[in-house]
Write a protein that holds these residues in place. Structure first.
Motif, PDB file in Angstrom:
ATOM      1  N   TRP A 118       3.773 -25.010 -31.461  1.00  0.00           N
ATOM      2  CA  TRP A 118       3.815 -25.828 -32.669  1.00  0.00           C
ATOM      3  C   TRP A 118       4.617 -27.080 -32.314  1.00  0.00           C
ATOM      4  O   TRP A 118       5.801 -27.204 -32.637  1.00  0.00           O
ATOM      5  N   SER A 170       0.516 -29.117 -25.593  1.00  0.00           N
ATOM      6  CA  SER A 170      -0.591 -28.204 -25.860  1.00  0.00           C
ATOM      7  C   SER A 170      -0.962 -27.522 -24.559  1.00  0.00           C
ATOM      8  O   SER A 170      -0.915 -28.132 -23.487  1.00  0.00           O
ATOM      9  N   ASP A 218      -4.058 -24.142 -29.387  1.00  0.00           N
ATOM     10  CA  ASP A 218      -3.021 -24.750 -30.219  1.00  0.00           C
ATOM     11  C   ASP A 218      -3.234 -26.248 -30.400  1.00  0.00           C
ATOM     12  O   ASP A 218      -2.295 -26.984 -30.709  1.00  0.00           O
ATOM     13  N   ASN A 230      -4.703 -27.874 -32.736  1.00  0.00           N
ATOM     14  CA  ASN A 230      -4.488 -28.349 -34.102  1.00  0.00           C
ATOM     15  C   ASN A 230      -3.107 -27.995 -34.644  1.00  0.00           C
ATOM     16  O   ASN A 230      -2.819 -28.279 -35.808  1.00  0.00           O
ATOM     17  N   LEU A 231      -2.260 -27.369 -33.840  1.00  0.00           N
ATOM     18  CA  LEU A 231      -0.910 -27.043 -34.280  1.00  0.00           C
ATOM     19  C   LEU A 231       0.006 -28.235 -34.079  1.00  0.00           C
ATOM     20  O   LEU A 231      -0.142 -28.987 -33.116  1.00  0.00           O
ATOM     21  N   SER A 232       0.954 -28.395 -34.955  1.00  0.00           N
ATOM     22  CA  SER A 232       1.872 -29.528 -34.873  1.00  0.00           C
ATOM     23  C   SER A 232       3.290 -29.072 -35.188  1.00  0.00           C
ATOM     24  O   SER A 232       3.520 -27.938 -35.641  1.00  0.00           O
ATOM     25  N   ILE A 279       6.645 -28.250 -36.928  1.00  0.00           N
ATOM     26  CA  ILE A 279       6.867 -27.727 -38.279  1.00  0.00           C
ATOM     27  C   ILE A 279       7.958 -28.531 -38.969  1.00  0.00           C
ATOM     28  O   ILE A 279       9.052 -28.718 -38.416  1.00  0.00           O
ATOM     29  N   VAL A 288      -5.725 -17.893 -34.785  1.00  0.00           N
ATOM     30  CA  VAL A 288      -4.596 -18.833 -34.797  1.00  0.00           C
ATOM     31  C   VAL A 288      -4.494 -19.533 -36.149  1.00  0.00           C
ATOM     32  O   VAL A 288      -3.412 -19.632 -36.738  1.00  0.00           O
ATOM     33  N   SER A 289      -5.628 -20.026 -36.663  1.00  0.00           N
ATOM     34  CA  SER A 289      -5.590 -20.819 -37.887  1.00  0.00           C
ATOM     35  C   SER A 289      -5.380 -19.964 -39.138  1.00  0.00           C
ATOM     36  O   SER A 289      -4.755 -20.427 -40.104  1.00  0.00           O
ATOM     37  N   GLU A 303      -0.751 -19.557 -37.676  1.00  0.00           N
ATOM     38  CA  GLU A 303      -0.250 -20.820 -38.225  1.00  0.00           C
ATOM     39  C   GLU A 303       0.455 -20.630 -39.563  1.00  0.00           C
ATOM     40  O   GLU A 303       1.603 -21.071 -39.734  1.00  0.00           O
ATOM     41  N   GLY A 336       4.637 -20.796 -39.787  1.00  0.00           N
ATOM     42  CA  GLY A 336       5.082 -21.949 -40.572  1.00  0.00           C
ATOM     43  C   GLY A 336       5.868 -21.532 -41.800  1.00  0.00           C
ATOM     44  O   GLY A 336       6.958 -22.066 -42.081  1.00  0.00           O
TER      45      GLY A 336
END
Length: 624
Positions: free
Chosen positions: A311, A316, A322, A324-326, A328, A367-368, A372, A376
């Motif tokens: 995250w 990446s 990952d 699309n993970l950013s 937090i 993951v999504s 995630e 989060g």
């Protein structure tokens, strides 16, 4: 006279020799077919008025009708083909080169049944016997059968040959097959049924006889060269499916019979079936290459090694799950928003991979849909329970708590949580400035303390340096003190020696006086013996007087020594001797002693000495 006409017979012979083929063709119907040709025969009319016209649907004569004849002339000599009734066209053999096949288009024959697009194969000696082709029920149009490499005597009046390449499927590729003819695909299926004994679709007639369906086929073709009728089969080449090391492939089949779920009552998130049935296959594929039809099956690669998900905006992993993970963003109890990077390590057991895919469809969905929101929300809730400073200072405890919480959650989804790691924590700029200023102040204080210690150390060093520099003078002074001490000791020793010497002299003088007195008395006694008794008595009295005086003097000395002590008496005598020289060495002011009884004696001695010295001084001028 002989003329040229007399030799007409010679001219006839010459012409016959030159035009013999024409003559034979006209009068005897002779036809010669060369070795590399075939003769295509066209019959112009039928003799004797017999009506043998072709049916309206036919163009090739098989029963002696006028028109294009099904029967061809092979290389050789033929009679009865008169020029006025038959025409014979010489054409080359049909040659199929290496690596090619010849597709056949028939211009005559029966009609193809409705719903089919290809004419079925009949016995015709590889289409070299048009007569047999038509008599055996051959159909017009594109044929399922074809001819391979070689030379053929093909009647081109009925058959058109299209030469095409063999089908070659390259290494590490597969051929996905679509049949253009056959039975319709059953309802509810996207591909035809699996049929066999058609030699990889090279015998399309056997495929049709086995009930093969038109459309997408479940079978695929592996690398190699094939004789494929491109009018019957279309082939799309695709790479083989690769399952790399560290992964397993979960197969999702879109074709086959509906299978019975093999997971039992506890798993209610999709059907997992046996291999060959429609659904998610229970047995995943291990690392390797597989010939899977991408239109009838789908392979989901599931990593079985530890998988790291970040995250973080700037990081990446190569698996791209990952992507699309950013980072937090959370908000603390005291209202400050701040960012933190988190890394989650997970592991999917190989035997659990089909359940994960059956539940989520793909690792991306796992993951999504699970990781995630779970991670989060955990850190957002955790941040709201403390202020920013506390969150920073308890990072280790929060990381351990997050690991335990996420492990419990992921266990429910057949995924193992290996570890949860908190990366960078970025507090808000305003708070960061306050912390920075505080830290700078603390560091400045440490710097000042360090500088102070350095100055103290420098002062100490300079002091030590100065002491070291003065050491020479100190040693010299110490030596001077020692020399003075030794000089003083020598002076004292000398004084003591002088006192002892004086004492000895006094004793010797007293003894000498005594001895002189005795000697004088003895002498007087001896002298008086000659004189009168008066003189004897007078002399004896004088001698006894002198002896009494010496004795009293000696006893006086002895009493003085007993009263003053040998050292003090010696000092007294030394002082007396100094006083004889008219030298004043004792102050007029008497300083009494401090040591008890010795103080009084010392005081009396001092007074006595002063009196004696004053008396001596008073008498001195008279002597002069």
């Amino acid at each position: 006279m002989t003329t040229i006409f007399d030799f007409w017979w010679v001219i006839l012979i010459v012409l016959s020799l030159v035009l013999y083929k024409f003559v034979l063709r006209v009068f005897f119907g002779m036809v010669i077919v060369p070795e590399d040709k075939i003769g295509l025969v066209t019959k112009k009319f039928v003799l004797f008025g017999t009506d043998k016209s072709l049916p309206d649907s036919r163009i090739i004569a098989t029963k002696g009708e006028a028109g294009f004849q099904a029967q061809t002339l092979a290389p050789g000599l033929y009679w009865g083909k008169w020029i006025w009734q038959y025409s014979v066209d010489m054409t080359a053999f049909t040659i199929i080169p290496e690596g090619k096949i010849g597709l056949i288009l028939s211009k005559d024959g029966k009609e193809i049944p409705t719903g089919r697009i290809l004419a079925r194969k009949v016995q015709s000696d590889n289409f070299q016997d048009a007569q047999a082709f038509l008599n055996n029920g051959g159909q017009k149009g594109r044929q399922t059968a074809f001819i391979t490499t070689g030379s053929y005597r093909i009647n081109t009046f009925i058959f058109e040959i299209i030469i095409v390449d063999q089908v070659k499927i390259n290494e590490n590729m597969i051929g996905i097959v679509t049949a253009l003819d056959g039975e319709p695909i059953p309802d509810g299926q996207i591909a035809g049924k699996n049929v066999s004994n058609h030699n990889n679709f090279q015998d399309f007639d056997m495929f049709l006889e086995a009930g093969g369906n038109r459309g997408l086929q479940p079978q695929v073709m592996l690398a190699g060269s094939y004789y494929i009728n491109s009018w019957a089969i279309q082939i799309e080449q695709n790479p083989m499916t690769d399952v790399p090391i560290g992964y397993v492939g979960v197969v999702i089949s879109y074709i086959g019979e509906d299978g019975l779920d093999v997971t039992g009552e506890h798993f209610k998130h999709g059907n997992i079936v046996s291999k060959g049935q429609r659904g998610v296959w229970m047995e995943p594929l291990g690392p390797g290459k597989y010939a899977l039809n991408k239109y009838t099956t789908k392979l989901e690669s599931v990593p079985t090694t530890n998988l790291v998900l970040n995250w973080a905006d700037a990081r990446s992993e190569s698996h791209n799950l990952d992507h699309n993970l950013s980072t937090i963003t959370v908000r603390s109890k005291d209202g400050f928003p701040f960012n933190l990077d988190v890394s989650q390590i997970i592991h999917v057991p190989a035997n659990e991979a089909p359940k994960v895919i059956a539940r989520f469809g793909s690792m991306t969905n796992l993951v999504s849909q699970v990781l995630e929101p779970t991670i989060g929300n955990y850190f957002r809730n955790s941040a709201q329970e403390s202020d920013v400073i506390s969150f920073l200072s308890t990072r280790k405890e929060r990381q351990e708590s997050a690991k335990n919480h996420i492990k419990v959650v992921l266990d429910e989804y057949n995924v193992n949580a290996v570890d949860t790691l908190i990366g960078d924590i970025v507090p808000p700029d305003s708070l960061m400035k306050t912390l920075t200023d505080r830290k700078l102040a603390e560091e400045e204080q440490k710097t000042y303390q360090t500088q102070k210690m350095a100055q103290e150390q420098r002062q100490g060093m300079e002091k030590e340096t100065a002491i070291a520099d003065m050491q020479k003078e100190i040693v010299k002074a110490s030596q001077s003190v020692e020399i003075a001490q030794r000089t003083a000791d020598a002076t004292v020793k000398k004084a003591e020696g002088d006192a002892t010497s004086l004492k000895l002299n006094v004793n010797a003088e007293a003894e000498a006086t005594k001895m002189r007195a005795g000697a004088q008395a003895e002498a007087t006694k001896l002298n008086a013996s000659a004189e009168a008794e008066k003189i004897s008595k007078t002399g004896l009295a004088e001698a006894e007087k002198i002896m009494a005086i010496g004795k009293s003097t000696a006893e006086a000395y002895q009493l003085q020594v007993s009263a003053m002590g040998e050292d003090n008496f010696a000092k007294y005598k030394i002082t007396e001797e100094i006083g004889k020289g008219n030298i004043k060495v004792i102050s007029d002011v008497l300083i009494s002693g401090t040591n008890g009884s010795e103080g009084g004696i010392s005081g009396l001695l001092g007074m006595k000495l002063m009196e004696m010295m004053d008396t001596k001084n008073d008498k001195s001028p008279s002597k002069n």
